[in-house]
Motif scaffolding. Structure first.
Motif, PDB file in Angstrom:
ATOM      1  N   LEU A 163       0.870  -1.137   0.163  1.00  0.00           N
ATOM      2  CA  LEU A 163       0.158  -0.088  -0.060  1.00  0.00           C
ATOM      3  C   LEU A 163       0.761   1.283   0.019  1.00  0.00           C
ATOM      4  CD1 LEU A 163      -2.998   0.302  -0.120  1.00  0.00           C
ATOM      5  CD2 LEU A 163      -3.026   0.556   2.065  1.00  0.00           C
ATOM      6  N   GLY A 164       1.954   1.114   0.770  1.00  0.00           N
ATOM      7  CA  GLY A 164       2.893   2.361   0.760  1.00  0.00           C
ATOM      8  C   GLY A 164       3.360   2.673  -0.555  1.00  0.00           C
ATOM      9  N   VAL A 165       3.937   1.640  -1.327  1.00  0.00           N
ATOM     10  CA  VAL A 165       4.441   1.725  -2.596  1.00  0.00           C
ATOM     11  C   VAL A 165       3.428   2.355  -3.342  1.00  0.00           C
ATOM     12  CG1 VAL A 165       5.547   0.767  -4.349  1.00  0.00           C
ATOM     13  CG2 VAL A 165       6.435   0.322  -2.102  1.00  0.00           C
ATOM     14  N   ILE A 166       2.388   1.584  -3.436  1.00  0.00           N
ATOM     15  CA  ILE A 166       1.308   1.976  -4.535  1.00  0.00           C
ATOM     16  C   ILE A 166       0.813   3.321  -4.390  1.00  0.00           C
ATOM     17  CG2 ILE A 166      -1.226   1.420  -5.016  1.00  0.00           C
ATOM     18  CD1 ILE A 166      -0.586  -1.207  -5.366  1.00  0.00           C
ATOM     19  N   GLN A 167       0.555   3.766  -2.986  1.00  0.00           N
ATOM     20  CA  GLN A 167       0.106   5.316  -2.739  1.00  0.00           C
ATOM     21  C   GLN A 167       1.100   6.276  -3.347  1.00  0.00           C
ATOM     22  OE1 GLN A 167      -0.727   6.545   0.933  1.00  0.00           O
ATOM     23  NE2 GLN A 167      -2.794   5.727   0.989  1.00  0.00           N
ATOM     24  N   ASN A 168       2.480   5.834  -3.161  1.00  0.00           N
ATOM     25  CA  ASN A 168       3.583   6.800  -3.610  1.00  0.00           C
ATOM     26  C   ASN A 168       3.401   6.724  -5.219  1.00  0.00           C
ATOM     27  OD1 ASN A 168       4.395   8.113  -1.528  1.00  0.00           O
ATOM     28  ND2 ASN A 168       6.497   7.342  -1.658  1.00  0.00           N
ATOM     29  N   LEU A 169       3.077   5.522  -5.800  1.00  0.00           N
ATOM     30  CA  LEU A 169       3.069   5.482  -7.302  1.00  0.00           C
ATOM     31  C   LEU A 169       2.141   6.089  -7.650  1.00  0.00           C
ATOM     32  CD1 LEU A 169       4.370   2.078  -8.009  1.00  0.00           C
ATOM     33  CD2 LEU A 169       5.519   3.947  -8.358  1.00  0.00           C
ATOM     34  N   ILE A 170       0.802   6.344  -7.209  1.00  0.00           N
ATOM     35  CA  ILE A 170      -0.227   7.028  -7.480  1.00  0.00           C
ATOM     36  C   ILE A 170      -0.120   8.367  -7.435  1.00  0.00           C
ATOM     37  CG2 ILE A 170      -2.710   7.675  -6.879  1.00  0.00           C
ATOM     38  CD1 ILE A 170      -3.049   4.716  -6.197  1.00  0.00           C
ATOM     39  N   GLY A 171       0.591   9.004  -6.443  1.00  0.00           N
ATOM     40  CA  GLY A 171       0.885  10.288  -6.257  1.00  0.00           C
ATOM     41  C   GLY A 171       1.870  10.835  -7.354  1.00  0.00           C
ATOM     42  N   VAL A 172       2.592   9.731  -8.017  1.00  0.00           N
ATOM     43  CA  VAL A 172       3.347  10.560  -9.200  1.00  0.00           C
ATOM     44  C   VAL A 172       2.899  10.076 -10.617  1.00  0.00           C
ATOM     45  CG1 VAL A 172       5.700  10.456  -7.690  1.00  0.00           C
ATOM     46  CG2 VAL A 172       5.147   8.151  -9.176  1.00  0.00           C
ATOM     47  N   THR A 173       1.734   9.443 -10.602  1.00  0.00           N
ATOM     48  CA  THR A 173       1.298   8.946 -12.082  1.00  0.00           C
ATOM     49  C   THR A 173       1.256  10.064 -12.941  1.00  0.00           C
ATOM     50  OG1 THR A 173      -0.219   7.635 -10.672  1.00  0.00           O
ATOM     51  CG2 THR A 173      -0.738   7.981 -12.980  1.00  0.00           C
ATOM     52  N   ASN A 174       0.956  11.432 -12.473  1.00  0.00           N
ATOM     53  CA  ASN A 174       0.853  12.422 -13.654  1.00  0.00           C
ATOM     54  C   ASN A 174       2.097  12.573 -13.977  1.00  0.00           C
ATOM     55  OD1 ASN A 174       1.713  13.446 -11.067  1.00  0.00           O
ATOM     56  ND2 ASN A 174       0.504  15.358 -11.281  1.00  0.00           N
ATOM     57  N   ILE A 175       3.261  12.618 -13.339  1.00  0.00           N
ATOM     58  CA  ILE A 175       4.575  12.922 -13.949  1.00  0.00           C
ATOM     59  C   ILE A 175       4.976  11.643 -14.820  1.00  0.00           C
ATOM     60  CG2 ILE A 175       7.015  12.601 -13.353  1.00  0.00           C
ATOM     61  CD1 ILE A 175       6.024  15.110 -12.784  1.00  0.00           C
ATOM     62  N   LEU A 176       4.453  10.476 -14.227  1.00  0.00           N
ATOM     63  CA  LEU A 176       4.754   9.300 -15.213  1.00  0.00           C
ATOM     64  C   LEU A 176       3.920   9.350 -16.594  1.00  0.00           C
ATOM     65  CD1 LEU A 176       4.980   6.534 -12.694  1.00  0.00           C
ATOM     66  CD2 LEU A 176       6.809   7.596 -13.892  1.00  0.00           C
ATOM     67  N   GLY A 177       2.912  10.030 -16.529  1.00  0.00           N
ATOM     68  CA  GLY A 177       2.064  10.143 -17.489  1.00  0.00           C
ATOM     69  C   GLY A 177       2.588  11.001 -18.533  1.00  0.00           C
ATOM     70  N   SER A 178       3.178  12.254 -18.003  1.00  0.00           N
ATOM     71  CA  SER A 178       3.477  13.093 -18.815  1.00  0.00           C
ATOM     72  C   SER A 178       4.886  12.752 -19.310  1.00  0.00           C
ATOM     73  CB  SER A 178       3.708  14.639 -18.323  1.00  0.00           C
ATOM     74  OG  SER A 178       4.650  14.520 -17.253  1.00  0.00           O
ATOM     75  N   LEU A 179       5.579  11.959 -18.704  1.00  0.00           N
ATOM     76  CA  LEU A 179       7.133  11.441 -19.500  1.00  0.00           C
ATOM     77  C   LEU A 179       6.851  10.575 -20.238  1.00  0.00           C
ATOM     78  CD1 LEU A 179       9.186  10.990 -16.045  1.00  0.00           C
ATOM     79  CD2 LEU A 179       9.161  12.948 -17.812  1.00  0.00           C
ATOM     80  N   LEU A 180       5.767   9.613 -19.974  1.00  0.00           N
ATOM     81  CA  LEU A 180       5.731   8.430 -21.342  1.00  0.00           C
ATOM     82  C   LEU A 180       4.523   8.929 -22.344  1.00  0.00           C
ATOM     83  CD1 LEU A 180       4.995   5.633 -18.763  1.00  0.00           C
ATOM     84  CD2 LEU A 180       7.053   6.202 -19.865  1.00  0.00           C
ATOM     85  N   GLY A 181       3.944  10.141 -21.972  1.00  0.00           N
ATOM     86  CA  GLY A 181       3.100  10.842 -23.070  1.00  0.00           C
ATOM     87  C   GLY A 181       1.890  10.219 -23.138  1.00  0.00           C
ATOM     88  N   ILE A 182       1.326   9.900 -21.757  1.00  0.00           N
ATOM     89  CA  ILE A 182      -0.077   9.458 -22.029  1.00  0.00           C
ATOM     90  C   ILE A 182      -0.858  10.391 -21.306  1.00  0.00           C
ATOM     91  CG2 ILE A 182      -1.531   7.448 -21.138  1.00  0.00           C
ATOM     92  CD1 ILE A 182       1.015   5.703 -20.578  1.00  0.00           C
ATOM     93  N   ALA A 183      -1.772  11.165 -21.983  1.00  0.00           N
ATOM     94  CA  ALA A 183      -2.082  12.153 -21.382  1.00  0.00           C
ATOM     95  C   ALA A 183      -3.358  12.007 -20.496  1.00  0.00           C
ATOM     96  CB  ALA A 183      -2.992  12.909 -22.739  1.00  0.00           C
ATOM     97  N   ASN A 184      -4.155  10.698 -20.643  1.00  0.00           N
ATOM     98  CA  ASN A 184      -5.174  10.492 -19.689  1.00  0.00           C
ATOM     99  C   ASN A 184      -4.614  10.507 -18.231  1.00  0.00           C
ATOM    100  OD1 ASN A 184      -7.101  10.597 -21.575  1.00  0.00           O
ATOM    101  ND2 ASN A 184      -7.118   8.516 -22.003  1.00  0.00           N
ATOM    102  N   LEU A 185      -3.462   9.992 -17.987  1.00  0.00           N
ATOM    103  CA  LEU A 185      -2.865   9.677 -16.791  1.00  0.00           C
ATOM    104  C   LEU A 185      -2.533  11.114 -15.872  1.00  0.00           C
ATOM    105  CD1 LEU A 185      -0.526   6.754 -17.158  1.00  0.00           C
ATOM    106  CD2 LEU A 185      -2.877   6.949 -16.163  1.00  0.00           C
ATOM    107  N   GLN A 186      -2.490  12.198 -16.675  1.00  0.00           N
ATOM    108  CA  GLN A 186      -1.975  13.512 -16.101  1.00  0.00           C
ATOM    109  C   GLN A 186      -2.763  14.018 -15.152  1.00  0.00           C
ATOM    110  OE1 GLN A 186      -0.345  16.042 -19.260  1.00  0.00           O
ATOM    111  NE2 GLN A 186       0.763  14.447 -20.167  1.00  0.00           N
ATOM    112  N   SER A 187      -4.028  13.600 -15.121  1.00  0.00           N
ATOM    113  CA  SER A 187      -5.044  14.308 -14.168  1.00  0.00           C
ATOM    114  C   SER A 187      -4.970  13.533 -12.708  1.00  0.00           C
ATOM    115  CB  SER A 187      -6.349  14.272 -14.555  1.00  0.00           C
ATOM    116  OG  SER A 187      -6.944  13.014 -14.997  1.00  0.00           O
ATOM    117  N   ILE A 188      -4.174  12.180 -12.959  1.00  0.00           N
ATOM    118  CA  ILE A 188      -4.458  11.470 -11.482  1.00  0.00           C
ATOM    119  C   ILE A 188      -2.869  11.983 -10.902  1.00  0.00           C
ATOM    120  CG2 ILE A 188      -4.061   9.345 -10.813  1.00  0.00           C
ATOM    121  CD1 ILE A 188      -5.567   8.177 -13.087  1.00  0.00           C
ATOM    122  N   ASP A 189      -3.510  13.048  -9.706  1.00  0.00           N
ATOM    123  CA  ASP A 189      -2.187  13.475  -9.009  1.00  0.00           C
ATOM    124  C   ASP A 189      -2.253  13.115  -7.517  1.00  0.00           C
ATOM    125  OD1 ASP A 189      -4.253  15.003  -7.848  1.00  0.00           O
ATOM    126  OD2 ASP A 189      -3.943  16.634  -9.166  1.00  0.00           O
ATOM    127  N   ALA A 190      -1.469  13.545  -6.688  1.00  0.00           N
ATOM    128  CA  ALA A 190      -1.460  13.145  -5.281  1.00  0.00           C
ATOM    129  C   ALA A 190      -2.903  13.357  -4.440  1.00  0.00           C
ATOM    130  CB  ALA A 190      -0.438  14.294  -4.449  1.00  0.00           C
TER     131      ALA A 190
END
Lengths: 337, 537, 386
Positions: free
Chosen positions: A279-306
């Protein structure tokens, strides 16, 4: 963005998630122990745990100028928090849960919510008399320094860590070490001592355990004592890591930790640990999803933030429970009818 | 409570009428500033005191309880009920809108408690995220009843993404096709193959996608209307949306219920808590639709010119018209909800709920379809909350996610517990007591103690968590059946107690049973001992 | 100005001595959260208002009025706030309300108070829509989001010379409203906003900090309240990020320094409350506060004090126009909108047509190396309409 930077970013996120996960894990153990024995979600555990944090705060405050080693102060804080939270948990069980041992399942659950609310207000009142509301830990010197910083003797190891993106503070290392020690101790008590065997017997079948000469009431009290003591430790560690607590700050991590316990398979000690870490890891990964989204160029992920971190945990819980209702490590036990 | 005796209690018609008259008078005087001013100074100070006022209000509302509980002539009971609710209360509300506000709030919470009562009290499913359905109802109306709708349409007008008539047709086609295939797959007899489950999931996904496409196309097609809707849609659509809010809340109830209702009670508690939070966080994050943390305001209400005209005749001020309307609407809705509750309680589905509450495994063995029965409970409970959410939005004229926090769910739960799980009059009483405590008595107490130089942190008004927590704990420990227990629940909870500890309340419940001599339902027949665990299927 | 006001008051009170035998009660109310997680802030506002009332008691007594303060609790909950607002409306002796803390409560509460014309003066609401609705009774002494936000942005651009900014908020009406305005103002000036998100988390910020470390912004804006921001700042600095952290008046509390500790270095915030050293009155205020409530005075206490003072001066004006008789609520409402209050902790207050402060000096405070607040810059801001 080069691959190396991205990789060390991800490593950093995962490692800080793991540290967070250890906090959840050790809180989750308090829930899982009580649940294992009584099949009761001890909602009051979040307040038991924050009581431990308050005790830790008071110890550090009183000892702030005492000429003793910082680690000794920590040990005193941990021990006092364990004792007080443990006793508080036993008291709660005696007053609020024991009379309801044979009531329908819903009844003690509701009592537990009530106890949780009562404790929140009591803590607020007690601290209010001191004129404080947000308690800020005054930590011993050096606890906030970087682990294996450039001036310490293990600087070489430290530069290796920072090279791969891991950035730990001494207090975070302390947290992980204490948490692991506690887990090992608990595992030993539950699995390798007479007492632990008795607790497991009561958890399995209270009536039969009674017939075998086990005083189930005493064992349940003992479980609450151990669970509360773990809560006390986790409270101090929580205060250590985050620095600031108040009467209400136990509730949110409490819920997440319970989620972790369910995720890992409630009633299972390794499950609670695994659940907390995941849970700790997943929470942190969700928190950085928007960055990952923008790095990987997936626009839909960019609204998922902390702001989605917490509910991400709940949604994950729903998914896990649908796919594997017993949690990650829980055994499916046939229902007794 | 009633005395521990099997003798019929005496007829108290006269007493009832006297008390009603006295409290009504006190209530009217204490809320009417001019009448109050005409009194001698001493009396004026006493009645003008805010604590005395809220106690008078409490006593006045207690009339209704007396009328319900005491043995008296039916005409007297009806008279008191009608006069108090339709004459005295609006009258006092005219002099002091706070009374209206409180009455509407009690009504809203009573309806919420009745809804949660179905879920928790009858079906035994602990739902800690109940307020989410309330939020759904509130947002359904606040989005269309305010300028928010035109903002959404403007957005879709600017970001059409190629949607239009063509995509509307396509969306409809997909929706129909997938819905049909869903039905067809369900109809197939025989064992569920992997392929069948897979295609079922695929079709369900397609259905959702189709619906999204349709909704989007409609938005885009309606975008040119944005300017016309800048202050929300015509208030006369209030009634349509009341139905839609009920429907939407029920659908959300089913959507939440579908994945989680196969879980055991405790898991259910934590998951509903989580999903309740999910709805709140979504409301906070989906800024386009809900305006996020800034909230939506102002929200319109239904125009009822004839009622306004009457209200004007009766001397209500203009800002009270809407309150009066909402008050009456709440009364009507509660009436409907109570009727539905009574019907359900005595129906086949009501007995199925109780059977599930008492023992899932046994109930299933008796042929009760678990998930479907639970889903109906969830949806019914949710739909009441949806209707009330809408009234809340219209009363507040402002809706923001802060109104739907976890504590609100726990508040409603404590109402159900205090009144008595499974008991219709009980939960209404619980809602009234908790709401009056929270909004009237405690604040007045706090006001008084504020002048006493007590430390801030023990101000009674700040002790709400302590008080509600204590209510939950003490009720569970000493009177788990609640203040006004349902006959069934009281007997169940005190079963086996007669030999060692004759409890006053269970005997009281017995006497009441004698009084009305009604056959009990088959619901309690399946009750087992304390070992109650559900299936995990 | 002040002196002549005092002389008039003295004359007025001398004239009214004769009618002092029948003391009428005038109350002002506070509507703030006194229970729950924000009770600390709500209590501060109430305490500040209490000091103001104590100060004015004698003046009102001379005019033959018994001045009282009543505290109402809104629990930071819109429904409770509205219910209590209606209760305030019913108590005819309450002429003005100081409150609320949360814009989300102020909006419905002021709506409920509007028909009975009870004036409200908010010591804390910054959301634009609080006064944009144009209610006659709603006023505030703090700067709007769209005044405070651009001021913060201006500071970030001109003084800090930042090119890349990370904008955070706490997902409340206050923080998100403020951060959105900053975001807008920054983008309008062509500054790159590398991150824009909200979080309700109170303890663990590790994910956000990782992102900040990756994106390396020149400055971070966090629209939030000190108890959350303090924890964030501490963790941020511990992870070695030293970019300046900027916020709004929600930071204005010494608690921020306690919580963040060493991490408070490099924090800046915009506020309309003048620093205590700048105003002699503030010193007396903080001494009084400490004496009366045994706690140090803080930002919200000062705002509560100011708001109550504006209300009381408005009531005094209304008494004056009403020839020393008990003024009606409508008269007080008008008087407060027209008030020219001077000598407040936050300078002089005049309201525009919708109840926003006409012109205010915005102070930018910074945390120095000695871990104390100090004045960094002043910016003049005007309300969007006059």
């Amino acid at each position: 963005m080069d691959v190396q930077a991205l990789l060390s970013f991800l490593v950093g996120v995962v490692v800080s998630g793991l540290v967070l996960g250890f906090v959840y894990a050790i809180i989750a153990l308090g829930y899982t122990m009580v649940y294992g024995v009584l099949q009761l979600i001890n909602f009051a555990h979040s307040e038991v745990f924050i009581t431990g944090a308050v005790v830790g705060f008071e110890v550090f405050r009183v000892l702030a100028t005492a000429p003793i080693n910082g680690y000794l102060k920590l040990i005193i804080a941990l021990l006092s928090a364990m004792i007080i939270s443990g006793l508080l948990n036993v008291l709660i069980e005696r007053l609020a849960y024991r009379p309801l041992r044979n009531a329908p399942r819903l009844v003690p659950l509701i009592t537990a919510i009530g106890v949780s609310l009562i404790l929140q207000d009591l803590l607020r009142i007690l601290e209010g008399f001191q004129g404080r509301f947000d308690l800020t830990y005054t930590l011993p010197q050096g606890f906030s320094n970087t682990f294996c910083g450039s001036t310490s003797s293990c600087a070489a190891f430290g530069s290796f860590l920072s090279g791969i993106g891991v950035q730990l503070q001494i207090k975070e290392v302390i947290l992980v070490v204490v948490a692991v020690l506690m887990l090992a101790l608990l595992n030993y008590i539950v699995n390798y001592t007479r007492m632990g065997r008795a607790i497991r017997a009561v958890a399995q079948d209270r009536v039969t355990a009674g017939l075998m000469g086990i005083d189930s009431n005493r064992m349940i009290s003992l479980t609450f004592l151990i669970g509360g003591a773990l809560g006390g430790v986790s409270g101090v560690l929580f205060g250590l890591k985050f620095g600031t607590i108040n009467a209400y700050s136990g509730f949110d991590p409490g819920i997440v930790a319970f989620t972790a316990a369910v995720l890992g398979g409630i009633g299972s000690i390794p499950g609670a640990v695994l659940g907390g870490l995941v849970l700790g890891v997943i929470q942190n990964l969700i928190g950085v999803t928007n960055i990952l989204g923008s790095l990987l160029g997936i626009a839909n992920l960019q609204s998922i933030d902390a702001s989605y971190q917490r509910i991400g945990a709940f949604i994950l819980l729903v998914v896990i429970l649908i796919v594997k209702p017993t949690g990650l490590l829980g055994r499916s036990n046939t229902e007794k009818v | 409570m009633s005395a521990p005796t099997s003798v019929r209690p005496p007829d108290r018609t006269a007493l009832l009428l006297t008390i009603a008259a006295v409290t009504s008078l006190l209530m009217l005087v204490s809320q009417h500033s001019e009448w109050l001013a005409a009194l001698p100074a001493g009396l004026q100070n006493i009645l003008g005191n805010s604590l005395v006022r809220s106690l008078v209000l409490t006593l006045f509302l207690a009339n209704l309880l007396f009328a319900y509980r005491w043995r008296a002539q039916t005409w007297a009971k009806l008279l008191i009920g009608t006069v108090c609710l339709l004459l005295i209360l609006p009258w006092a509300g005219r002099d002091n809108s706070a009374v209206f506000d409180l009455a509407i709030q009690i009504g809203i919470f009573a309806a919420l408690s009745l809804g949660l009562n179905i879920v928790v009290g009858l079906a035994g499913l602990l739902d800690l995220g109940y307020i989410a359905f309330f939020a759904v109802g509130a947002y359904v109306w606040s989005i269309v009843g305010s300028g928010q709708l035109s903002k959404i349409l403007t957005y879709y007008g600017a970001n059409s993404g190629g949607a239009g008539t063509g995509s509307l047709l396509l969306g409809l086609l997909i929706t129909l096709a997938t819905a049909a295939s869903l039905l067809w797959i369900r109809r197939q007899k025989g064992a569920r193959t992997r392929l069948a489950s897979f295609s079922f999931a695929l079709a369900a996904f397609g259905l959702v996608a189709g619906l999204v496409l349709v909704a989007r196309s409609i938005m885009v097609l309606a975008a040119p209307q944005a300017a016309a809707l800048s202050s929300g849609i015509n208030g006369n659509f209030f009634w349509l949306f009341l139905a839609l809010a009920v429907l939407a809340a029920a659908i959300v109830g089913i959507l939440i219920g579908l994945p989680v209702l196969r879980l055991k009670g405790d898991y259910l508690a934590i998951i509903t808590l989580g999903l309740g939070e999910v709805i709140r966080v979504l409301a906070n994050n989906l800024t386009l639709y809900t305006n996020g943390s800034q909230g939506i305001t102002p929200i319109g209400s239904a125009p009822v010119p004839w009622l306004d005209a009457i209200a004007a005749q009766l001397g209500f001020s203009e800002d009270q018209y809407n309150l009066l309307f909402l008050y009456l609407l709440v009364l009507v809705l509660i009436g409907i909800i109570i009727m539905v509750n009574i019907r359900l309680d005595r129906s086949r589905i009501g007995r199925a709920w109780i059977a599930i509450r008492e023992d899932e495994v046994a109930a299933q063995a008796m042929g009760v379809p678990l998930v479907r029965t639970k889903l109906i409970a969830f949806a019914t409970g949710a739909s009441f909350a949806g209707a009330m959410g809408m009234i809340f939005a219209a009363k507040q004229t402002f809706v923001s996610p802060e109104s739907f926090i976890l504590n609100e769910s726990i508040g409603v739960l404590s109402m159900v517990i205090l009144g008595g799980m499974g008991s219709i009059p009980g939960v209404i009483l619980g809602a009234a007591v908790v709401t009056i405590l929270k909004l009237s008595v405690l604040p007045s107490l706090g006001e008084i103690t504020a002048t006493l130089n007590l430390p801030q942190q023990v101000n009674p008004n700040q002790l709400q968590r302590l008080i509600f927590g204590t209510i939950l704990v003490l009720m569970m420990l000493f009177r788990p059946e609640g203040l006004l227990p349902s006959r069934r629940q009281a007997m169940v909870l005190h079963e086996g107690e007669e030999d060692n500890a004759p409890s006053a309340s269970s005997i009281g419940a017995d006497s009441e049973r004698d009084a009305t001599a009604e056959p009990y339902s088959a619901g309690e027949a399946t009750r087992k001992d304390d070992e109650r665990t559900g299936g995990e299927r | 100005m002040k002196k002549s006001g005092l002389i008039t008051l003295a004359m007025v009170s001398a004239l009214s001595m004769g009618s002092a035998f029948a003391q009428q009660t005038i109350k002002i109310a506070t509507l703030t959260p006194l229970s729950g997680g924000q009770s600390d802030l709500g209590t501060q506002i109430q305490n500040g208002a209490r000091l103001a009332v104590n100060e004015y008691k004698a003046r009102f007594a001379k005019l033959g009025f018994n001045l009282q303060l009543v505290g109402y609790d809104d629990q930071a909950d819109p429904a409770t706030g509205t219910a209590n607002a209606r209760k305030i409306a019913a108590d005819r002796s309450i002429l003005a309300v100081v409150g609320t803390l949360n814009s989300g409560v102020a909006i419905p509460a002021s709506q409920a108070l509007a028909p009975s014309r009870v004036a409200m003066i908010s010591p804390a609401n910054t959301a634009n829509s609080v006064t944009d609705r144009g209610l006659k009774n709603m006023n505030r002494i703090v700067a709007r989001d769209d005044a405070q936000g651009p001021a913060g942005a201006q500071f970030i651009i001109n003084t800090l010379k930042a090119k890349k900014v990370y904008v955070l908020d706490d997902k409340t009406a206050y923080g998100e409203g403020l951060a959105s305005e900053v975001d807008k103002a920054l983008k309008a000036k062509g500054i790159q906003v590398v991150g824009r998100e909200g979080t309700e988390e109170k303890s663990d910020f590790s994910a956000i900090i990782s992102k900040i470390q990756l994106l390396k912004p020149d400055a971070i804006y966090f629209g939030g309240i000190y108890n959350q921001v303090g924890v964030f700042a501490k963790q941020l600095r511990e992870k070695g990020v030293n970019a300046p952290l900027i916020g709004g008046d929600g930071y204005d509390s010494s608690e921020l320094l306690t919580i963040a500790g060493e991490g408070a270095k490099g924090i800046y915030f915009t506020t309309v409350a003048a620093p205590i050293e700048a105003l002699p009155a503030a010193k007396t205020f903080s001494a009084n506060y400490q004496k009366t409530f045994k706690k140090p005075a803080q930002g919200f206490g000062a705002f509560g004090y100011d708001a109550a003072k504006v209300a009381l001066q408005g009531i005094l004006d209304a008494i004056k126009t009403n020839k020393n008789k008990m003024p009606s609520r409508a008269q007080v409402e008008t008087a407060i909108r027209k008030v020219k209050a001077t000598g407040l902790l936050s300078g002089n207050v005049e309201f525009n047509s919708v109840g926003d402060r006409k012109a205010a000096k915005m102070y930018i405070m910074s945390v120095g190396d000695n871990l104390k607040f100090k004045l960094a810059e002043t910016i003049d801001v005007k309300a969007p309409r006059q």
